[in-house]
Design a protein around this motif. Structure first.
Motif, mmCIF file in Angstrom:
data_model
loop_
_atom_site.group_PDB
_atom_site.id
_atom_site.type_symbol
_atom_site.label_atom_id
_atom_site.label_comp_id
_atom_site.label_asym_id
_atom_site.label_seq_id
_atom_site.Cartn_x
_atom_site.Cartn_y
_atom_site.Cartn_z
ATOM 1 N N GLN A 1 0.805 -1.226 0.000
ATOM 2 C CA GLN A 1 0.000 0.000 0.000
ATOM 3 C C GLN A 1 0.838 1.275 0.000
ATOM 4 N N TRP A 2 1.916 1.282 0.779
ATOM 5 C CA TRP A 2 2.563 2.564 1.069
ATOM 6 C C TRP A 2 4.038 2.668 0.714
ATOM 7 N N VAL B 1 8.879 0.674 9.322
ATOM 8 C CA VAL B 1 7.867 -0.373 9.543
ATOM 9 C C VAL B 1 8.149 -1.089 10.855
ATOM 10 N N ILE B 2 9.407 -1.347 11.120
ATOM 11 C CA ILE B 2 9.768 -2.021 12.382
ATOM 12 C C ILE B 2 9.350 -1.153 13.576
ATOM 13 N N LEU C 1 -2.646 5.189 10.189
ATOM 14 C CA LEU C 1 -1.408 4.404 10.201
ATOM 15 C C LEU C 1 -0.435 4.892 9.142
ATOM 16 N N LYS C 2 -0.993 5.241 7.985
ATOM 17 C CA LYS C 2 -0.134 5.702 6.885
ATOM 18 C C LYS C 2 0.572 7.004 7.270
ATOM 19 N N THR C 3 -0.180 7.937 7.836
ATOM 20 C CA THR C 3 0.397 9.209 8.260
ATOM 21 C C THR C 3 1.440 8.982 9.342
ATOM 22 N N PHE C 4 1.103 8.064 10.242
ATOM 23 C CA PHE C 4 2.012 7.733 11.340
ATOM 24 C C PHE C 4 3.312 7.146 10.792
ATOM 25 N N LEU C 5 3.163 6.220 9.844
ATOM 26 C CA LEU C 5 4.335 5.573 9.240
ATOM 27 C C LEU C 5 5.172 6.599 8.469
#
Lengths: 198, 259
Positions: free
Chosen positions: A30-31, A57-58, A75-79
């Motif tokens: 996805q990202w 990711v880890i 989650l995407k913004t956080f990542l």
């Protein structure tokens, strides 16, 4: 594109499990491209961006598992935030290294400070764990990562009773702590995740 | 730093927040642990290491397989975008050329579809005007010329049919009159007679006129191969009176009709 709330909830639940291959693969599918492009725009090479993404990711999984991710952002913004912070940290590290090189004209220093996880930390973690033997690795991983009960672990290992297994586990943990004391740098390697916090 | 199973349970209880940190330190101290804080930190680090290693191992595995799959995809031959700038510059010309090609193709298609012997005949037909300078043999021939000039083609034909002896002039005027009267079958042998006579005698009288109007007659009667042959002959002679009437475009379209 923002992820649907129910999909994100499923992903978070999947990341809480011990086998995270599928949710991690989903995160990559996805990202990876989008966040890598973001890092490249900020000056990372494609290889740097890929390494940073892996580290991010880890960290993300770590934060989800530890409950530090509270869902304030997607989650995407956080990542993406973690990845950006990691890259900024890496840039600062390189700048410090360049200054040292200019000051001392010494290439030896170049080797002393490289980016963490992929090249150094993972190897260090493996080295330490390999010192305690395969059985200890399995018992400790089963108990502390897979969250198995002593009764479940007893079914997997050939011990007389649960107490014998508990004693073995205590010895394994002592052995591991001893190895960590012999490798104090691992404290530094494991703690700095807080600096990447989004 | 000696620990036993009881100590381990205390540490694990602390990690699960089953007991407070203060209680854990107090109990660890009671068990003879000299530096409970250090032991707790070491235990926390050990657990973190175990967990982190497992997460890292799985993420690394996914990372490598993902990169391998995407490297395969990205290593497939890709057309170089290096000419993009120059393409941008020539793009308007290419577009204009494409438009012209489309127009030309459309026009050619239109011409191809609409070319037939009748419209070719109409396009190539040239009215013939009698040359008044030429001498006339006798009064009958004189009247024939006058009728021709007055476009009395039936009269021209009637007069010609009464003549017992004819020259190329009478033959040509009569043949042209027959052509005008849609009597192609009578026109064609007269034109051919003129050419045959000239070939035998070396005369050039009405040679070009006979060739051109014979070609028209052949076209009009659907004898495409013979018509094309005659028009080609005219086309190949720049000095021919009707050379300018028969350009390459005429020959091309006559070839289409022939097909």
């Amino acid at each position: 594109m923002n992820m649907r709330a129910d999909v994100q909830d499923d992903l978070l639940k999947a990341l809480q499990m011990s086998d995270i291959n599928k949710p991690v693969r989903y995160i990559y599918d996805q990202w990876f491209k989008e966040i890598n492009a973001l890092l490249i725009m900020k000056g990372a090479s494609p290889d740097d961006a890929a390494d940073i993404f892996q580290e991010a990711v880890i960290v993300l999984v770590d934060k989800v598992k530890s409950g530090e991710y509270r869902g304030d952002s997607s989650l995407k913004t956080f990542l993406a935030g973690i990845a950006k912070n990691l890259w900024m940290f890496e840039l600062r590290t390189r700048q410090r290294r360049e200054k040292r090189e200019q000051a001392y004209q010494s290439m030896e220093d170049v080797q002393t400070e490289t980016r963490h996880f992929e090249k150094d930390t993972f190897g260090l973690l493996n080295d330490i764990m390999s010192q305690i033997g395969e059985t200890c690795q399995k018992i400790l991983t089963g108990f502390y990562y897979q969250k198995k009960s002593m009764r479940e672990l007893l079914q997997e290992f050939d011990y007389e009773n649960e107490q014998v297994l508990r004693n073995k586990k205590a010895k394994c943990m002592k052995s591991l702590r001893d190895q960590i004391e012999k490798n104090p740098s691992v404290l530094h390697e494991l703690k700095p995740l807080t600096i990447y916090a989004h | 730093m000696h620990t036993n199973d009881h100590t381990e349970r205390l540490l694990d209880d602390l990690m699960r927040n089953d007991i407070s940190r203060e209680d854990a330190i107090k109990k660890l101290s009671e068990e003879g642990i000299a530096d409970p804080e250090a032991l707790i930190l070491s235990h926390e680090t050990a657990i973190k290491l175990i967990q982190r290693r497992q997460v890292a191992r799985q993420v690394q595995s996914v990372h490598q397989s993902y990169l391998q799959e995407n490297t395969k995809l990205s290593s497939e031959p890709v057309r170089k975008p290096a000419k993009l700038v120059s393409m941008n510059l020539v793009q308007p010309f290419i577009r204009a050329a494409a438009v012209l090609i489309v127009i030309a193709a459309s026009w050619l298609s239109y011409e191809y579809i609409n070319t037939n012997r009748m419209n070719m005949y109409s396009e190539l037909y040239q009215p013939y005007h009698v040359n008044t300078e030429r001498s006339v043999a006798g009064p009958i021939e004189h009247r024939m010329v006058e009728d021709f000039r007055n476009q009395q083609y039936q009269a021209v034909a009637s007069t010609f049919e009464k003549l017992t002896e004819t020259s190329n002039r009478e033959k040509f005027l009569a043949a042209y009159a027959y052509l005008k009267l849609q009597r192609d079958k009578e026109a064609q042998p007269l034109f051919e007679d003129i050419l045959s006579f000239n070939e035998k005698t070396g005369s050039k009288l009405y040679q070009d006129e006979a060739e051109y109007y014979l070609a028209l007659t052949l076209l009009h009667t659907g004898q495409h191969t013979a018509a094309l042959q005659m028009f080609r002959k005219i086309r190949q002679q720049p000095s021919h009176t009707y050379h300018d009437q028969v350009d390459q475009w005429v020959i091309t379209r006559l070839q289409w009709i022939k097909k």
